[in-house]
Design an enzyme around this catalytic site. Structure first.
Site, PDB file in Angstrom:
ATOM      1  N   LYS A  17       8.016  10.834   8.052  1.00 45.02           N
ATOM      2  CA  LYS A  17       7.348   9.974   9.036  1.00 45.02           C
ATOM      3  C   LYS A  17       8.010  10.111  10.402  1.00 45.02           C
ATOM      4  O   LYS A  17       7.325  10.257  11.434  1.00 45.02           O
ATOM      5  CB  LYS A  17       7.389   8.516   8.573  1.00 45.02           C
ATOM      6  CG  LYS A  17       6.519   8.203   7.379  1.00 45.02           C
ATOM      7  CD  LYS A  17       6.718   6.759   6.945  1.00 45.02           C
ATOM      8  CE  LYS A  17       5.927   6.427   5.695  1.00 45.02           C
ATOM      9  NZ  LYS A  17       6.150   5.020   5.245  1.00 45.02           N
TER      10      LYS A  17
ATOM     11  N   ALA B 281      10.657   4.861   8.115  1.00 47.19           N
ATOM     12  CA  ALA B 281      11.091   4.025   6.986  1.00 47.19           C
ATOM     13  C   ALA B 281      10.075   4.111   5.865  1.00 47.19           C
ATOM     14  O   ALA B 281       8.879   4.311   6.103  1.00 47.19           O
ATOM     15  CB  ALA B 281      11.276   2.574   7.429  1.00 47.19           C
ATOM     16  N   ASP B 282      10.561   3.961   4.659  1.00 52.32           N
ATOM     17  CA  ASP B 282       9.665   3.941   3.501  1.00 52.32           C
ATOM     18  C   ASP B 282      10.328   3.146   2.381  1.00 52.32           C
ATOM     19  O   ASP B 282      11.556   2.953   2.381  1.00 52.32           O
ATOM     20  CB  ASP B 282       9.346   5.353   3.009  1.00 52.32           C
ATOM     21  CG  ASP B 282       8.171   5.361   2.046  1.00 52.32           C
ATOM     22  OD1 ASP B 282       7.028   5.233   2.522  1.00 52.32           O
ATOM     23  OD2 ASP B 282       8.387   5.464   0.834  1.00 52.32           O
ATOM     24  N   GLN B 283       9.505   2.703   1.458  1.00 50.73           N
ATOM     25  CA  GLN B 283      10.016   1.913   0.334  1.00 50.73           C
ATOM     26  C   GLN B 283       9.272   2.298  -0.940  1.00 50.73           C
ATOM     27  O   GLN B 283       8.051   2.487  -0.921  1.00 50.73           O
ATOM     28  CB  GLN B 283       9.830   0.426   0.606  1.00 50.73           C
ATOM     29  CG  GLN B 283      10.404  -0.494  -0.458  1.00 50.73           C
ATOM     30  CD  GLN B 283      10.135  -1.953  -0.133  1.00 50.73           C
ATOM     31  OE1 GLN B 283       8.997  -2.407  -0.188  1.00 50.73           O
ATOM     32  NE2 GLN B 283      11.184  -2.678   0.230  1.00 50.73           N
TER      33      GLN B 283
ATOM     34  N   ALA C 174      14.353   3.124   2.457  1.00 48.32           N
ATOM     35  CA  ALA C 174      15.010   4.202   3.195  1.00 48.32           C
ATOM     36  C   ALA C 174      14.673   4.108   4.673  1.00 48.32           C
ATOM     37  O   ALA C 174      13.571   3.688   5.057  1.00 48.32           O
ATOM     38  CB  ALA C 174      14.577   5.560   2.652  1.00 48.32           C
TER      39      ALA C 174
END
Length: 205
Positions: free
Chosen positions: A62, A78-80, A118
């Protein structure tokens, strides 16, 4: 008021309201720009299966995607991911999938799932910082009637997050115990991110 030192704002490669609120409440000037990537395609092509590695990959991709369109800018991705044992969850497509996810997470007492959040910071295509944080989540045992009431009250919001809940909203009623910080649960490991920004002298405190 902003604590951001640079004349040009930080770029957040996310439209997540929760992540935007975390940065805004921390006094950081930023612009939100959508990352134009197919997350599922990136995940499948990677061959990764560990939830933390997947979250880290998607956060990087991203940030890199937006960085390519924002030269010279510091870009946050960011990612989850949500993992229940070896099962990985995606955002539910509708009420039926939301109900199925809640049944999986909440119909066995003391069943713990993990959120892997993250964050990555990129500038001009170079990864400057990345970290993954984990929160352990235990829902209280819910019956079908309780799940239906929750879905009725939460409405369309259940499709905007994996697990069909937002802890900052009505989702808090679903839980018996949490292990980990609030920022990780909301999808942005804020404390290590702020530490990095301070180390680069990008913040005014």
């Amino acid at each position: 008021m902003t604590l951001w030192r640079r004349k040009t704002p930080l770029i957040l490669a996310s439209q997540s309201r929760a992540r935007q609120a975390l940065l805004a409440n921390a006094g950081i000037s930023f612009e939100a720009v959508t990352a134009e990537i197919d997350e599922r395609a990136v995940q499948q092509a990677s061959g990764l299966s560990a939830p933390g590695e997947i979250a880290s990959l998607l956060a990087r991709e991203k940030a890199l995607s937006v960085s390519a369109r924002q030269p010279g800018q510091f870009v946050i991705g960011a990612d989850q991911t949500l993992a229940l044992g070896e099962r990985l969850f995606s955002k539910p497509a509708g009420r039926a999938q939301a109900a199925e996810q809640l049944r999986a997470l909440a119909t066995i007492s003391c069943q713990r799932h993990e959120l892997h959040s993250a964050v990555a910071v990129v500038r001009d295509g170079k990864i400057l910082f990345e970290v993954v944080a984990i929160a352990g989540m235990t829902m209280r045992r819910l019956g079908e009637a309780e799940i239906d009431v929750y879905l009725d009250e939460a409405g369309d919001a259940v499709t905007s997050s994996v697990g069909a809940y937002q802890l900052e909203g009505l989702g808090v009623h679903l839980f018996e115990r949490i292990e980990g910080d609030h920022f990780t649960i909301l999808g942005l490991p804020l404390l290590p991110l702020l530490a990095f920004l301070r180390s680069e002298q990008l913040l005014g405190m």
